[in-house]
Design a protein around this motif. Structure first.
Motif, PDB file in Angstrom:
ATOM      1  N   ARG A 253      48.605 -19.989  13.414  1.00  0.00           N
ATOM      2  CA  ARG A 253      48.143 -19.036  14.430  1.00  0.00           C
ATOM      3  C   ARG A 253      49.280 -18.612  15.352  1.00  0.00           C
ATOM      4  O   ARG A 253      49.456 -17.423  15.646  1.00  0.00           O
ATOM      5  N   LEU A 254      50.083 -19.595  15.790  1.00  0.00           N
ATOM      6  CA  LEU A 254      51.204 -19.250  16.673  1.00  0.00           C
ATOM      7  C   LEU A 254      52.225 -18.396  15.915  1.00  0.00           C
ATOM      8  O   LEU A 254      52.764 -17.420  16.459  1.00  0.00           O
ATOM      9  N   VAL A 255      52.461 -18.756  14.661  1.00  0.00           N
ATOM     10  CA  VAL A 255      53.416 -17.980  13.848  1.00  0.00           C
ATOM     11  C   VAL A 255      52.922 -16.532  13.726  1.00  0.00           C
ATOM     12  O   VAL A 255      53.690 -15.572  13.850  1.00  0.00           O
ATOM     13  N   ARG A 256      51.616 -16.386  13.501  1.00  0.00           N
ATOM     14  CA  ARG A 256      51.021 -15.040  13.384  1.00  0.00           C
ATOM     15  C   ARG A 256      51.225 -14.254  14.691  1.00  0.00           C
ATOM     16  O   ARG A 256      51.570 -13.072  14.676  1.00  0.00           O
TER      17      ARG A 256
ATOM     18  N   ASP B  22      49.946 -31.813  -5.791  1.00  0.00           N
ATOM     19  CA  ASP B  22      49.572 -30.591  -6.493  1.00  0.00           C
ATOM     20  C   ASP B  22      48.871 -29.578  -5.574  1.00  0.00           C
ATOM     21  O   ASP B  22      47.954 -28.872  -6.001  1.00  0.00           O
ATOM     22  N   LEU B  23      49.300 -29.560  -4.320  1.00  0.00           N
ATOM     23  CA  LEU B  23      48.647 -28.683  -3.342  1.00  0.00           C
ATOM     24  C   LEU B  23      49.495 -27.455  -2.973  1.00  0.00           C
ATOM     25  O   LEU B  23      49.145 -26.703  -2.064  1.00  0.00           O
ATOM     26  N   THR B  24      50.611 -27.278  -3.696  1.00  0.00           N
ATOM     27  CA  THR B  24      51.561 -26.224  -3.294  1.00  0.00           C
ATOM     28  C   THR B  24      50.893 -24.858  -3.147  1.00  0.00           C
ATOM     29  O   THR B  24      50.999 -24.210  -2.087  1.00  0.00           O
ATOM     30  N   LEU B  25      50.202 -24.411  -4.184  1.00  0.00           N
ATOM     31  CA  LEU B  25      49.637 -23.054  -4.138  1.00  0.00           C
ATOM     32  C   LEU B  25      48.590 -22.935  -3.034  1.00  0.00           C
ATOM     33  O   LEU B  25      48.528 -21.928  -2.321  1.00  0.00           O
ATOM     34  N   GLU B  26      47.796 -23.980  -2.890  1.00  0.00           N
ATOM     35  CA  GLU B  26      46.741 -23.971  -1.854  1.00  0.00           C
ATOM     36  C   GLU B  26      47.353 -23.909  -0.451  1.00  0.00           C
ATOM     37  O   GLU B  26      46.924 -23.106   0.394  1.00  0.00           O
ATOM     38  N   VAL B  27      48.371 -24.745  -0.227  1.00  0.00           N
ATOM     39  CA  VAL B  27      49.002 -24.796   1.106  1.00  0.00           C
ATOM     40  C   VAL B  27      49.683 -23.470   1.432  1.00  0.00           C
ATOM     41  O   VAL B  27      49.511 -22.914   2.518  1.00  0.00           O
ATOM     42  N   VAL B  28      50.441 -22.956   0.485  1.00  0.00           N
ATOM     43  CA  VAL B  28      51.179 -21.713   0.748  1.00  0.00           C
ATOM     44  C   VAL B  28      50.207 -20.537   0.919  1.00  0.00           C
ATOM     45  O   VAL B  28      50.395 -19.686   1.793  1.00  0.00           O
TER      46      VAL B  28
ATOM     47  N   GLN C  16      48.920 -20.726   4.376  1.00  0.00           N
ATOM     48  CA  GLN C  16      49.923 -20.288   5.355  1.00  0.00           C
ATOM     49  C   GLN C  16      50.070 -18.761   5.336  1.00  0.00           C
ATOM     50  O   GLN C  16      50.198 -18.139   6.388  1.00  0.00           O
ATOM     51  N   ILE C  17      50.026 -18.183   4.149  1.00  0.00           N
ATOM     52  CA  ILE C  17      50.128 -16.717   4.046  1.00  0.00           C
ATOM     53  C   ILE C  17      48.933 -16.066   4.752  1.00  0.00           C
ATOM     54  O   ILE C  17      49.083 -15.119   5.529  1.00  0.00           O
ATOM     55  N   ALA C  18      47.760 -16.585   4.493  1.00  0.00           N
ATOM     56  CA  ALA C  18      46.564 -16.003   5.126  1.00  0.00           C
ATOM     57  C   ALA C  18      46.624 -16.141   6.643  1.00  0.00           C
ATOM     58  O   ALA C  18      46.257 -15.217   7.377  1.00  0.00           O
ATOM     59  N   GLY C  19      47.103 -17.297   7.114  1.00  0.00           N
ATOM     60  CA  GLY C  19      47.045 -17.578   8.550  1.00  0.00           C
ATOM     61  C   GLY C  19      48.236 -17.085   9.350  1.00  0.00           C
ATOM     62  O   GLY C  19      48.139 -16.906  10.563  1.00  0.00           O
TER      63      GLY C  19
ATOM     64  N   VAL D 131      54.731 -19.574  -7.413  1.00  0.00           N
ATOM     65  CA  VAL D 131      54.421 -19.414  -5.984  1.00  0.00           C
ATOM     66  C   VAL D 131      54.612 -17.954  -5.567  1.00  0.00           C
ATOM     67  O   VAL D 131      53.769 -17.377  -4.879  1.00  0.00           O
ATOM     68  N   HIS D 132      55.700 -17.350  -6.004  1.00  0.00           N
ATOM     69  CA  HIS D 132      55.952 -15.951  -5.621  1.00  0.00           C
ATOM     70  C   HIS D 132      54.885 -15.013  -6.188  1.00  0.00           C
ATOM     71  O   HIS D 132      54.476 -14.062  -5.533  1.00  0.00           O
ATOM     72  N   ALA D 133      54.428 -15.303  -7.408  1.00  0.00           N
ATOM     73  CA  ALA D 133      53.365 -14.466  -8.000  1.00  0.00           C
ATOM     74  C   ALA D 133      52.084 -14.591  -7.176  1.00  0.00           C
ATOM     75  O   ALA D 133      51.389 -13.596  -6.929  1.00  0.00           O
ATOM     76  N   MET D 134      51.780 -15.810  -6.761  1.00  0.00           N
ATOM     77  CA  MET D 134      50.571 -16.012  -5.950  1.00  0.00           C
ATOM     78  C   MET D 134      50.702 -15.269  -4.615  1.00  0.00           C
ATOM     79  O   MET D 134      49.771 -14.595  -4.160  1.00  0.00           O
ATOM     80  N   ILE D 135      51.900 -15.373  -3.991  1.00  0.00           N
ATOM     81  CA  ILE D 135      52.102 -14.676  -2.710  1.00  0.00           C
ATOM     82  C   ILE D 135      51.944 -13.161  -2.921  1.00  0.00           C
ATOM     83  O   ILE D 135      51.282 -12.474  -2.141  1.00  0.00           O
ATOM     84  N   ARG D 136      52.536 -12.651  -4.008  1.00  0.00           N
ATOM     85  CA  ARG D 136      52.437 -11.209  -4.291  1.00  0.00           C
ATOM     86  C   ARG D 136      50.966 -10.803  -4.438  1.00  0.00           C
ATOM     87  O   ARG D 136      50.534  -9.788  -3.885  1.00  0.00           O
ATOM     88  N   ASP D 137      50.202 -11.618  -5.166  1.00  0.00           N
ATOM     89  CA  ASP D 137      48.780 -11.310  -5.344  1.00  0.00           C
ATOM     90  C   ASP D 137      48.070 -11.246  -3.995  1.00  0.00           C
ATOM     91  O   ASP D 137      47.270 -10.342  -3.736  1.00  0.00           O
ATOM     92  N   ARG D 138      48.354 -12.228  -3.149  1.00  0.00           N
ATOM     93  CA  ARG D 138      47.682 -12.256  -1.835  1.00  0.00           C
ATOM     94  C   ARG D 138      48.073 -11.050  -0.986  1.00  0.00           C
ATOM     95  O   ARG D 138      47.240 -10.481  -0.275  1.00  0.00           O
ATOM     96  N   LEU D 139      49.347 -10.661  -1.061  1.00  0.00           N
ATOM     97  CA  LEU D 139      49.794  -9.489  -0.295  1.00  0.00           C
ATOM     98  C   LEU D 139      49.106  -8.228  -0.812  1.00  0.00           C
ATOM     99  O   LEU D 139      48.655  -7.390  -0.031  1.00  0.00           O
ATOM    100  N   ASN D 140      49.013  -8.121  -2.130  1.00  0.00           N
ATOM    101  CA  ASN D 140      48.351  -6.938  -2.710  1.00  0.00           C
ATOM    102  C   ASN D 140      46.879  -6.896  -2.331  1.00  0.00           C
ATOM    103  O   ASN D 140      46.337  -5.828  -2.022  1.00  0.00           O
ATOM    104  N   GLU D 141      46.227  -8.060  -2.383  1.00  0.00           N
ATOM    105  CA  GLU D 141      44.799  -8.107  -2.028  1.00  0.00           C
ATOM    106  C   GLU D 141      44.581  -7.630  -0.591  1.00  0.00           C
ATOM    107  O   GLU D 141      43.658  -6.890  -0.297  1.00  0.00           O
ATOM    108  N   ARG D 142      45.461  -8.084   0.302  1.00  0.00           N
ATOM    109  CA  ARG D 142      45.226  -7.808   1.721  1.00  0.00           C
ATOM    110  C   ARG D 142      45.810  -6.467   2.182  1.00  0.00           C
ATOM    111  O   ARG D 142      45.239  -5.806   3.044  1.00  0.00           O
TER     112      ARG D 142
END
Ligand code: PEP
Length: 264
Positions: A118-121, A148-154, A157-160, A195-206
């Motif tokens: 939240r503060l980062v945002r 095995d939590l990398t994708l979930e954690v990142v 963080q991207i969402a928040g 990880v980068h593919a997942m981040i790209r997907d999240r950016l595209n979704e949002r």
């Protein structure tokens, strides 16, 4: 270049140096050496270049090199514009000093200062308010990777950590596995790709088409010797570099990867 062009060709890569709490005035010579080397290149190097020195050097470095090929960034900012916050710097002050960007949410600040998503945002939104690019850092700890939590954690963080109003012009993401920072360890290229593919997907979704034009940097023990392999990974649009950005020669060795790729 328009957003449509960028979506078609991919974003222009960025190689950004994070000097952390390193660098007295004498270190400005390294930034000058990078600037001179880039100015001497007959062709564009194929990447944007930035150095984020400690706040004490932002203004003088910006005056020294900021009008050339090396942009200058800061490493943190407060969320406010001014006020009773002893020791803090607002993004407006950093912009006034000549910074073009500010890193927010680096794992060292998340760990040392308890910074939350939240503060980062809020810091990223404050950077945008001041006209600065926000370089928003995310990344998992070694414990999270082993669990095995990398994708979930990142993804969390991207969402928040990203405010509304993000554009490819005002925001850069840096994926930096905490366990790779300053350790000489790096993830396998395939893990970086996931990880980068997942981040790209999240950016595209949002953010729709803008998500494809947003730069996603990899950071964590990048050096000249491993830069070509890491920078060739899909959806890696450059590097955030700590230790290897302190010496011009080392930093230029990483930038060289893009010049060589352009010439090939
Ligand atoms: C960093 O701190 O952002 C970083 C990537 O450090 P290093 O390159 O030294 O691992």
């Amino acid at each position: 270049m328009t957003l449509t062009d960028e979506a078609a060709t991919g974003p222009c890569p960025l190689v950004a140096g994070n000097w952390k709490m390193n660098g007295l005035k004498a270190a400005l010579g390294e930034a000058l050496a990078v600037d001179k080397a880039l100015a001497a290149e007959p062709e564009p190097v194929g990447a944007d270049v930035m150095i984020c020195p400690p706040a004490t050097l932002v203004m003088v470095m910006a005056e020294l090199v900021g009008k050339g090929a090396v942009k200058v960034g800061a490493q943190d900012c407060h969320t406010g514009e001014s006020g009773a916050h002893t020791g803090d710097l607002s993004p407006e002050m950093l912009a006034d000093a000549g910074a073009a960007a500010v890193i927010v949410g680096h794992s060292e600040r998340r760990a040392d200062h308890g910074e939350t998503d939240r503060l980062v945002r809020e810091k990223a939104a404050a950077a945008h308010r001041a006209g600065l690019q926000a370089i928003i850092c995310v990344g998992e700890t070694i414990g999270q990777r082993q669990a095995d939590l990398t994708l979930e954690v990142v993804a969390r963080q991207i969402a928040g950590s990203l405010p509304n109003g993000v554009t490819p012009q005002n925001t850069i993401i840096a994926y930096e596995p905490v366990w790779a920072i300053g350790t000489g360890l790096t993830p396998l290229a395939a893990d970086v790709a996931d990880v980068h593919a997942m981040i790209r997907d999240r950016l595209n979704e949002r953010f729709g088409a803008a998500g494809s034009a947003m730069r996603i940097l990899y950071g964590g023990s990048v050096k000249a010797a491993n830069a070509a392999e890491l920078m060739a990974v899909a959806n890696v649009d450059g590097a955030l570099v700590g230790g290897a950005s302190l010496k011009a020669q080392d930093f230029l060795g990483i930038i060289e990867v893009y010049r060589a790729a352009g010439a090939a």
